[in-house]
Design a protein around this motif. Structure first.
Motif, mmCIF file in Angstrom:
data_model
loop_
_atom_site.group_PDB
_atom_site.id
_atom_site.type_symbol
_atom_site.label_atom_id
_atom_site.label_comp_id
_atom_site.label_asym_id
_atom_site.label_seq_id
_atom_site.Cartn_x
_atom_site.Cartn_y
_atom_site.Cartn_z
ATOM 1 N N ALA A 340 7.356 3.108 -38.989
ATOM 2 C CA ALA A 340 6.961 3.305 -37.372
ATOM 3 C C ALA A 340 5.932 3.971 -37.176
ATOM 4 O O ALA A 340 4.901 3.559 -35.881
ATOM 5 C CB ALA A 340 8.296 3.831 -36.359
ATOM 6 N N GLN A 341 5.386 4.322 -37.907
ATOM 7 C CA GLN A 341 4.355 5.027 -38.018
ATOM 8 C C GLN A 341 3.361 4.354 -38.015
ATOM 9 O O GLN A 341 1.546 4.216 -37.741
ATOM 10 C CB GLN A 341 3.834 6.311 -38.825
ATOM 11 C CG GLN A 341 4.258 7.479 -38.863
ATOM 12 C CD GLN A 341 4.825 9.079 -40.142
ATOM 13 O OE1 GLN A 341 4.861 8.380 -41.059
ATOM 14 N NE2 GLN A 341 3.996 10.046 -39.678
ATOM 15 N N ILE A 342 2.903 3.039 -39.799
ATOM 16 C CA ILE A 342 1.731 2.922 -39.759
ATOM 17 C C ILE A 342 1.818 1.335 -37.862
ATOM 18 O O ILE A 342 0.881 1.376 -37.909
ATOM 19 C CB ILE A 342 1.937 1.387 -40.329
ATOM 20 C CG1 ILE A 342 2.168 2.082 -41.683
ATOM 21 C CG2 ILE A 342 1.256 0.239 -40.788
ATOM 22 C CD1 ILE A 342 2.161 1.693 -43.121
ATOM 23 N N SER A 343 3.002 1.052 -37.558
ATOM 24 C CA SER A 343 2.823 0.325 -36.075
ATOM 25 C C SER A 343 2.245 1.069 -35.058
ATOM 26 O O SER A 343 1.606 0.001 -34.855
ATOM 27 C CB SER A 343 4.475 -0.567 -35.931
ATOM 28 O OG SER A 343 4.768 -1.066 -36.759
ATOM 29 N N GLN A 344 2.712 2.280 -34.812
ATOM 30 C CA GLN A 344 1.992 2.817 -33.510
ATOM 31 C C GLN A 344 0.600 2.944 -34.307
ATOM 32 O O GLN A 344 -0.388 2.913 -32.798
ATOM 33 C CB GLN A 344 2.928 4.552 -33.876
ATOM 34 C CG GLN A 344 2.515 4.979 -32.942
ATOM 35 C CD GLN A 344 1.496 6.848 -33.249
ATOM 36 O OE1 GLN A 344 2.939 7.731 -33.587
ATOM 37 N NE2 GLN A 344 1.796 7.521 -31.736
ATOM 38 N N LEU A 345 -0.304 3.668 -35.503
ATOM 39 C CA LEU A 345 -1.347 3.646 -35.380
ATOM 40 C C LEU A 345 -2.803 2.393 -35.777
ATOM 41 O O LEU A 345 -3.514 2.051 -35.278
ATOM 42 C CB LEU A 345 -1.555 3.870 -37.155
ATOM 43 C CG LEU A 345 -1.349 5.555 -36.986
ATOM 44 C CD1 LEU A 345 -1.215 5.656 -38.949
ATOM 45 C CD2 LEU A 345 -2.132 6.384 -36.494
#
Length: 621
Positions: A340-345
């Motif tokens: 989720a963090q990678i997708s957000q970034l």
């Protein structure tokens, strides 16, 4: 009486078997002497054949690149034993622990036997424990990322692609989130391109009151020089203003750590750590167990560590298969919070994979898209076929007549005649070069790689043949001795005061005063002379082993396999040799020998994958 009880009673002369193995070159005298020493110390002069055998096998395993010796191992012994002679593992365990020379983890003893019946030299067990503990600590940590500041930079550094996930951009996002990042990818997948952008990203977002202290390193001088070249090239392609903060020079790990002449200890350690905030290490598959332990000891606890490598390549020359143990053989399954963090970034969705999870999965990324070998590349296609283990796929590629790939199947006198032609064509330009720089450039154009050292198809035989061919062609004067201008050399032993390291390749050439010197290219790109009399152990390098060629690339490669099967032949060796070539590969091999190599996988005994939670995906190794 069973074989096991006969061994325990000493009625089978284990010492005689081991001495015979030494005489036949299947064991080192060092291995036997260690076994005899521990047997004498533990038995107060008495006979302890089970300890003698176990200690000798453990020492031999270390010499063969293994970190330990599993007591239950019945295959790939360094020498043949009478059927059934190896004791039952549990009986052997009890006997060894009762000897006084073998302890369990946490105990002080020359040999350590863990709960999985893996027997270690104590220093190897201690190093493996330290590595696992430190990597797991780093892998479990997370770093906060300012998404608002990071997103535009990630888009600027990695412009959107036409289709599919951008794994390079994902690696950069992971570098913001994780203090440990392991990047694996085949040749041309953009590992150093990605690494340069990661450093630029971290430098831009660093707000510690001073510039980010970043260092670049590689296991050998040649690999450090290549990393230097790659980072310089990547700097030119970075957006304006983002490339200025990249480190100016890569160095060898030994130089980074402060190697001391005549000592295995380094100047930098836990008590004197490196002054870095970020360390990026290229060609990490070449790092052995003890060097990684020393590196992690010297790295500040809060420093970021990025390891680049190709998990499909050969493991290190010394003990361990560290990079492959870190990566495993499946797809890393990132945790949902990290995904989720990678997708957000990045603004991208990355597919869920269920091959493996575990503590290290959130620190690993695989680069999948190759940019060097495009379209109908024979080199790339053959590398992929070999890596898949499919003999049929490899044969299909070899039969396709692709322009960058040539397959030569010849034997005996026909092979020697063919090799003479190839050697003269490949090395003429070095001998005829008008300058030292031109000679070095010619040496980078062509290299002959052997799978083995001994025999007519090994480096010893081919180097002798190359010198004879060049003499007959008048390219080496009949008046010149073995020391002659244009002779390539490879260093076999580290010489820290001369900044020469195992695997460094140089060239004999006369200086302005006509004196013959050995010249080597340093990590800063400059050629440095060394008096031949000062050189450490070395050998001729018209041909080098595939192992020695790791960290190097050449425009054209002739990969020569022996005419008979050998235990050193493996899928990893073939893949590594094939991928040393940039634009042309000539493979000389017997089809049956080639097929056997494609089917064979390198197996190194270690407990690290189990400790790191990556062992489940290496069951096929």
């Amino acid at each position: 009486m069973t074989d096991t009880s006969r061994l325990a009673a000493g009625k089978v002369s284990v010492r005689a078997l081991l001495e015979r193995a030494c005489q036949q070159g299947e064991l080192r005298l060092l291995d036997l002497h260690l076994g005899l020493f521990l047997e004498k110390q533990a038995g107060k002069g008495g006979k302890l054949p089970e300890l003698l055998l176990a200690a000798t096998l453990t020492s031999a395993a270390a010499g063969g690149g293994h970190v330990c010796w599993p007591l239950a191992e019945r295959e790939a012994l360094p020498f043949p034993l009478p059927p059934g002679l190896l004791p039952d593992a549990e009986h052997w365990r009890r006997s060894l622990l009762a000897s006084g020379a073998v302890g369990q983890p946490g105990e002080m003893a020359p040999l350590i036997l863990d709960q999985s019946n893996r027997l270690y030299l104590r220093r190897f067990h201690q190093a493996e424990e330290r590595i696992a503990r430190e990597l797991l600590r780093r892998a479990s940590a997370t770093s906060p990322a300012d998404a608002q500041a990071a997103q535009p930079l990630l888009q600027q550094l990695f412009p959107s692609q036409a289709s599919g996930p951008d794994w390079q951009q994902a690696a950069a996002a992971m570098a913001l989130l994780k203090p440990l990042l392991v990047i694996s990818g085949g040749p041309g997948t953009g590992k150093t391109y990605t690494a340069a952008r990661i450093i630029a990203l971290l430098q831009s977002l660093h707000n510690g009151g001073r510039p980010l202290r970043a260092a670049l390193a590689a296991p050998t001088g040649k690999a450090a020089a290549r990393l230097d070249e790659s980072i310089r090239a990547a700097r030119q392609s970075l957006p304006e203003g983002l490339g200025r903060a990249l480190p100016e020079q890569a160095q060898t790990l030994h130089r980074l750590l402060g190697a001391r002449p005549g000592s295995e200890a380094f100047r930098h350690n836990r008590d004197n750590p490196l002054a870095v905030d970020l360390l990026l290490v290229d060609e990490a598959s070449m790092i052995d167990l003890m060097l990684m332990a020393a590196l992690l000891d010297a790295l500040p606890p809060d420093a970021r560590l990025i390891l680049l490598g190709d998990r499909s390549q050969l493991a290190s020359v010394e003990a361990g298969s560290l990079f492959a143990d870190l990566c495993g053989s499946g797809e890393p399954a990132w945790s949902e919070p990290l995904r989720a963090q990678i997708s957000q970034l990045t603004g991208q969705d990355f597919p869920h994979t269920a091959d493996r999870s575990g503590p290290l999965a959130d620190s690993c990324v695989l680069l999948r898209t190759g940019h060097r070998f495009q379209g109908e590349s024979g080199i790339g296609s053959l590398a992929a076929a070999v890596n898949s283990g499919s003999v049929e796929a490899a044969e299909t590629v070899l039969a396709a007549g692709l322009p960058d790939l040539e397959f030569a199947e010849c034997a005996g006198r026909e092979r020697e005649a063919w090799l003479r032609t190839q050697l003269l064509r490949g090395f003429r330009d070095i001998s005829e070069a008008a300058s030292l720089e031109a000679a070095f450039a010619a040496m980078e154009q062509f290299r002959l790689l052997c799978a083995v050292h001994k025999g007519p198809n090994g480096t010893e035989g081919i180097n002798s043949l190359a010198a004879a061919v060049l003499r007959q062609a008048g390219l080496i004067s009949s008046r010149e001795t073995e020391w002659h201008q244009g002779k390539p050399l490879i260093i076999l032993r580290n010489q820290y005061d001369l900044q020469l390291f195992n695997g460094d390749t140089g060239l004999l050439w006369r200086d302005r005063d006509g004196r013959l010197k050995a010249w080597f290219r340093r990590a800063d790109g400059r050629l440095h002379p060394v008096a031949p009399s000062l050189l450490p152990e070395h050998e001729t390098a018209y041909a080098v082993t595939v192992h020695k060629a790791q960290g190097s690339e050449f425009e054209q490669v002739l990969l020569l396999l022996p005419e008979e099967e050998s235990r050193v032949l493996s899928r990893e060796l073939l893949y590594t040799g094939i991928t040393r070539a940039r634009s042309k590969l000539v493979l000389c091999a017997d089809r049956e020998t080639l097929a056997a190599a494609v089917r064979s996988r390198t197996k190194r005994h270690s407990g690290l994958a189990e400790k790191l939670g990556t062992a489940t995906c290496r069951l096929d190794c």
